[in-house]
Enzyme design. Structure first.
Site, short mmCIF file in Angstrom:
data_model
loop_
_atom_site.label_atom_id
_atom_site.label_comp_id
_atom_site.label_asym_id
_atom_site.label_seq_id
_atom_site.Cartn_x
_atom_site.Cartn_y
_atom_site.Cartn_z
N LYS A 115 0.84 -1.21 0.00
CA LYS A 115 0.00 0.00 0.00
C LYS A 115 0.86 1.26 0.00
CE LYS A 115 -3.99 -2.11 2.23
NZ LYS A 115 -4.54 -2.44 3.53
N LYS A 195 -7.29 -13.67 -8.76
CA LYS A 195 -8.26 -13.77 -7.67
C LYS A 195 -9.27 -12.61 -7.69
CE LYS A 195 -8.21 -13.76 -2.67
NZ LYS A 195 -7.48 -13.32 -1.50
N LYS A 198 -11.78 -6.63 -4.76
CA LYS A 198 -12.36 -5.30 -4.87
C LYS A 198 -11.34 -4.29 -5.39
CE LYS A 198 -16.12 -2.94 -3.50
NZ LYS A 198 -17.50 -3.31 -3.72
#
Ligand code: SF4
Length: 332
Positions: A115, A195, A198
């Site tokens: 991140k 996979k 979101k």
């Protein structure tokens, strides 16, 4: 009796990966452990990543995630279900753990690195995310944590913090263990790009509250086994995401028909997708109807969450008192 804890990100519309991997598991564990199953929508975690946080939509997404879980069968009479920011003890324990955590260990966390890489300025909260997660779990002295595989490192840190606190201040916390939902790890995205997630955007996901028309539009164009170039070419449903979805949504006779039909070119991919859509419709229609009913009765949702927060605090308060005393804070 074991105690289960799990945090749920307020992403609004959960996808079928969340549903099969986490939400149905919560309902099942709730039947087994009753009020020893504790679940919260982790809105305090949501604000740690500026790339995904929008204050205008956070409350709505938190509410929608609660609706989705209730619609999926989570019964607030049976489990403890609440919103993290409604129980301030999470932050208090997190601070005590912050004082015990080496910065280097946090900087090594894979999720943090992934991140942080996308941000120009890294908020300290992003680094502290796993410490808050440890506090979420240990505040309830939970020993069982249903999570995705990507949380393994965070659970290890939680265990290390429990050991560290116990060593420094005396036996207080159990060392929780992660319980993985195996099915969830393999649910592919509907765009065929790995996979379902979101973070890859709407094109990857099938939302459990998504209108059925919209789901069909995604399935219609979803990639299938590349070996089936022509209708007459046989395929392998184990190499096709539609085959994987059938295993989640279809009954056994349908799965047998699809497997046989695919391998012998007896059915076309459009027919196969239509059969899948029947299973999806059967599974999601009652859930979506329940969600509609809950949205029409927001006071019920808010009351259930308020009751959950009260129940959570009844467990959390004495644990924090114990922590304060052991850590040497002045008692008045
Ligand atoms: S028939 Fe079904 S399982 Fe086989 S390739 Fe086509 S969509 Fe996939």
């Amino acid at each position: 009796m074991p105690r289960v804890f799990s945090g749920i990100q307020p992403t609004g519309d959960p996808h079928i990966g969340n549903y099969f991997g986490a939400m149905r598991n919560y309902v099942r564990l709730g039947e087994e452990y009753g009020k020893n199953s504790i679940y919260c929508v982790v809105d305090l975690h949501a604000i740690t990543n500026p790339a995904a946080y929008d204050p205008k939509t956070l409350a709505q997404r938190t509410f929608e995630m609660a609706v989705a879980n209730f619609a999926a069968g989570l019964d607030p009479e049976k489990v403890v279900f609440f919103v993290q920011s409604q129980v301030p003890e999470h932050q208090e324990l997190s601070w005590v753990f912050t004082a015990l955590t080496p910065v280097g260990e946090l900087e090594r966390m894979t999720q943090y690195k992934d991140k942080a890489e996308q941000l120009e300025s890294i908020p300290a909260g992003l680094l502290m995310y796993p410490v808050l997660m440890a506090a979420d779990i240990l505040l309830y002295k939970a020993d069982t944590v249903p999570v995705g595989e990507d949380q393994t490192q965070h659970i290890e840190l939680t265990r290390a913090l429990a050991r560290k606190f116990n060593h420094a201040y005396g036996e207080t916390f159990p060392e929780p263990k992660a319980v993985y939902a195996r099915d969830a790890l393999r649910i592919p995205g509907v765009d065929g790009q790995g996979k379902m997630s979101k973070s890859k955007g709407e094109s990857s996901t099938i939302g459990i509250l998504e209108p059925l028309d919209s789901i069909w539009q995604k399935l219609r164009v979803a990639p299938t086994d590349p070996a089936r170039v022509r209708r007459s070419d046989p395929g392998d449903p184990d190499k096709c995401l539609i085959g994987d979805y059938h295993k989640l949504f279809s009954d056994l006779p349908t799965i047998e028909t699809v497997y046989e039909g695919c391998r012998t070119a007896g059915i076309g991919c459009v027919d196969c997708k239509k059969m899948l859509m029947q299973g999806i419709t059967r599974e999601l229609t009652p859930l979506q109807e329940r969600a509609e009913g809950l949205r029409a009765n927001p006071d019920w949702v808010r009351d259930a969450l308020a009751t959950g927060a009260r129940q959570a605090r009844e467990i959390a308060r004495p644990v924090m008192e114990e922590v304060r005393e052991k850590a040497g804070f002045l008692k008045l």
